[in-house]
Motif scaffolding. Structure first.
Motif, short mmCIF file in Angstrom:
data_model
loop_
_atom_site.label_atom_id
_atom_site.label_comp_id
_atom_site.label_asym_id
_atom_site.label_seq_id
_atom_site.Cartn_x
_atom_site.Cartn_y
_atom_site.Cartn_z
N UNK A 232 0.66 7.70 -8.81
CA UNK A 232 -0.28 7.52 -7.70
C UNK A 232 0.23 6.49 -6.70
N UNK A 233 0.91 5.45 -7.19
CA UNK A 233 1.44 4.43 -6.29
C UNK A 233 2.52 5.01 -5.40
N UNK A 234 3.39 5.84 -5.96
CA UNK A 234 4.43 6.49 -5.15
C UNK A 234 3.83 7.40 -4.10
N UNK A 235 2.79 8.14 -4.46
CA UNK A 235 2.12 9.03 -3.50
C UNK A 235 1.49 8.22 -2.37
N UNK B 138 1.83 6.73 3.52
CA UNK B 138 1.62 5.65 4.47
C UNK B 138 0.40 4.80 4.18
N UNK B 139 -0.12 4.91 2.97
CA UNK B 139 -1.28 4.12 2.57
C UNK B 139 -0.83 2.79 1.97
N UNK B 140 -1.67 1.76 1.99
CA UNK B 140 -1.30 0.48 1.36
C UNK B 140 -1.08 0.68 -0.14
N UNK B 141 0.00 0.09 -0.65
CA UNK B 141 0.22 0.16 -2.10
C UNK B 141 -0.74 -0.79 -2.79
#
Length: 323
Positions: free
Chosen positions: A305-308, A313-316
């Motif tokens: 999910x973090x890679x996605x 372009x979402x905040x990690x």
């Protein structure tokens, strides 16, 4: 799996990646699963990747320069020992981990090791199998509520461990070098020591719950063990590099320590010829404190999910550095 995907699991020794695949498929992201061990293998096999899911393969300037498309790495786990963060900053590579996937399991394991050591359950259980039936071999065993437990590091896991120990009626003290940091939240019902030395001298049990860095490598050395109470106990479920294993061997041999429980060592797996194995009052588990079926799936899901998030372009959610 795509031929040249933006996401590559560059090394992962799990039996399957079904959870990661489900996350990537849902997001419409192609990926590839490899088993690279060295920088050269990563560079050869991972060209064009933007995101790595990484377990053990070293991540440093050689890799960052050799795979110029790389912009993000998320590690399977809490520690980032295999990642050179200065090099990552230099090449603009976002590094993330998953710090909260197994915190209950690790805290539970630390408690398990502590109870097995203090109650002498491991020692006497093995003696009983050998034909002995004599509780007196465990003497002395002290009531848990009379013990002072020192916790080194009170982040997520150390704080969870403190909750469990408090339920036993133990006195809890702690040392955390970031205790004064306004960006951190600390348990309010723990007495904090001004120094590690103060904690070493006061504790009947010491449990390690801190990350490994250049400043604390082998912090538990000969001098540190010498400052502990005679007959105390030592628990480490954090990182093997925090402990000088020769010093631990000496502390057990001299009876400075009544026992120890460790889940991590400097080089894993521990060599079967290691002198540590000769101590009947030492419990060694194979770096499994993090594990439960639920934690393993949570880790895999959160890595993917973090890679996605990054690709979208979402905040990690779990940045180690700030790019």
């Amino acid at each position: 799996m795509e031929q040249n995907p933006k996401i590559i699991i560059c090394d992962c020794d799990h039996n399957n990646i079904d959870m990661e695949k489900s996350v990537f498929d849902k997001a419409g992201c192609g990926f590839k699963w490899l088993h690279c061990h060295t920088e050269d293998e990563v560079i050869k096999e991972c060209q064009g990747a933007v995101c790595f899911l990484n377990q053990y393969a070293p991540m440093n300037e050689k890799v960052f320069k050799g795979v110029p498309s790389l912009k993000m790495i998320v590690r399977y786990g809490v520690g980032v020992d295999n990642v050179n963060l200065e090099d990552a900053d230099k090449y603009g590579v976002q590094i993330c981990n998953v710090p909260d996937y197994g915190m209950n399991e690790v805290a539970d394991h630390a408690l398990t090791l502590m109870l097995a050591c203090v109650r002498k359950a491991w020692l006497l259980g093995n003696r009983t199998k050998e034909g002995a039936w004599n509780y007196a071999e465990s003497i002395p065993v002290h009531r848990l509520s009379t013990l002072t437990v020192g916790i080194v590091g009170t982040g997520r896991i150390g704080s969870e461990f403190a909750k469990r120990v408090k339920a036993l009626g133990c006195k809890i003290i702690a040392f955390d070098p970031d205790y004064k940091s306004p960006s951190r939240h600390f348990p309010q019902d723990i007495t904090y020591c001004a120094s590690l030395d103060e904690l070493l001298k006061q504790s009947d049990v010491i449990s390690m719950h801190c990350s490994l860095n250049a400043g604390n490598h082998h912090m538990m050395n000969k001098e540190a063990f010498a400052k502990m109470k005679d007959g105390s106990y030592f628990i480490n479920v954090s990182r093997g590099g925090l402990v000088d294993e020769d010093a631990l061997d000496e502390a057990l041999t001299s009876k400075k320590l009544s026992g120890a429980g460790i889940d991590v060592v400097n080089k894993e797996p521990l060599d079967h010829n290691s002198p540590l194995f000769k101590h009947p009052n030492l419990i060694i588990t194979p770096h499994m404190a993090w594990y439960s079926e639920e934690a393993a799936l949570e880790l895999k899901r959160k890595c993917a999910e973090e890679a996605v998030r990054f690709l979208n372009g979402e905040p990690v959610r779990y940045p180690i550095n700030h790019i």
